[in-house]
Write an enzyme that holds these catalytic residues in place. Structure first.
Site, PDB file in Angstrom:
ATOM      1  N   ASP A   1       0.858  -1.190   0.000  1.00 35.77           N
ATOM      2  CA  ASP A   1       0.000   0.000   0.000  1.00 35.77           C
ATOM      3  C   ASP A   1       0.891   1.235   0.000  1.00 35.77           C
ATOM      4  OD1 ASP A   1      -2.421  -1.408   0.081  1.00 35.77           O
ATOM      5  OD2 ASP A   1      -2.397  -1.525   2.262  1.00 35.77           O
TER       6      ASP A   1
ATOM      7  N   ASP B   1      -7.030  -1.666  -4.448  1.00 37.71           N
ATOM      8  CA  ASP B   1      -8.030  -1.288  -3.449  1.00 37.71           C
ATOM      9  C   ASP B   1      -9.008  -0.260  -4.019  1.00 37.71           C
ATOM     10  OD1 ASP B   1      -6.664  -2.920  -1.629  1.00 37.71           O
ATOM     11  OD2 ASP B   1      -5.522  -1.238  -0.814  1.00 37.71           O
TER      12      ASP B   1
END
Length: 169
Positions: free
Chosen positions: A120, A138
């Site tokens: 991330d 995501d």
């Protein structure tokens, strides 16, 4: 009747999200985050390096060696079910939404297999409060789910055709 264009659009979205996700993760890991650091981009957005061993928003983020395999298997099962739904979908919006979700699920599954966690790097923040870091996969999953929800809430069901009105007197 299902249109091939729905499936083509959905599969195109799978490839788009998966490709963008893997390309941006490669760029972040190989170039930008060498060494890992916080890079301010705007007053409300940073590039960071984070590893999520859990699911959305870091839930179940324990350091268990089984997490990566359990979550990968779960993502692949869900992706397979969604592809069947996409194949049966009649709406281009549904096909695109499912494609976004499947592309994201596959992108994160690849990370779990390669690294044991999901990379991330997108960090949005306001007044010192940070949204959990996320990635392109995501974003695809979130946008796809929002489109499915919007379709469920706001689409109008087709009215059934009345057989009696088709008769001539």
């Amino acid at each position: 009747m299902r249109s091939r264009s729905v499936v083509r659009l959905g599969l195109g979205m799978v490839l788009l999200v998966f490709g963008l996700d893997q390309a941006t993760k490669w760029w972040i890991l190989e170039s930008v985050m060498q060494p890992p650091r916080v890079l301010p981009v705007t007053p409300f957005f940073n590039l960071v390096m984070g590893w999520n061993r859990g699911v959305s928003f870091g839930m179940f983020n324990q350091d268990s060696p089984y997490n990566a395999w359990i979550f990968t298997g779960l993502a692949l099962v869900i992706a397979a079910v969604l592809v069947v739904w996409m194949w049966r979908a009649e709406s281009r919006l549904i096909g695109a939404a499912i494609g976004l979700i499947v592309g994201g699920a596959l992108g994160n599954a690849v990370d779990r297999v390669r690294f044991g966690a999901v990379a991330d790097f997108l960090d949005f923040h306001v007044a010192g409060y940070h949204w959990p870091a996320f990635n392109v996969a995501d974003a695809g999953i979130t946008i796809g789910a929002a489109l499915l929800l919007a379709d469920a809430l706001f689409s109008r069901p087709e009215k059934p055709k009345n057989k009696a009105s088709n008769r001539t007197s």
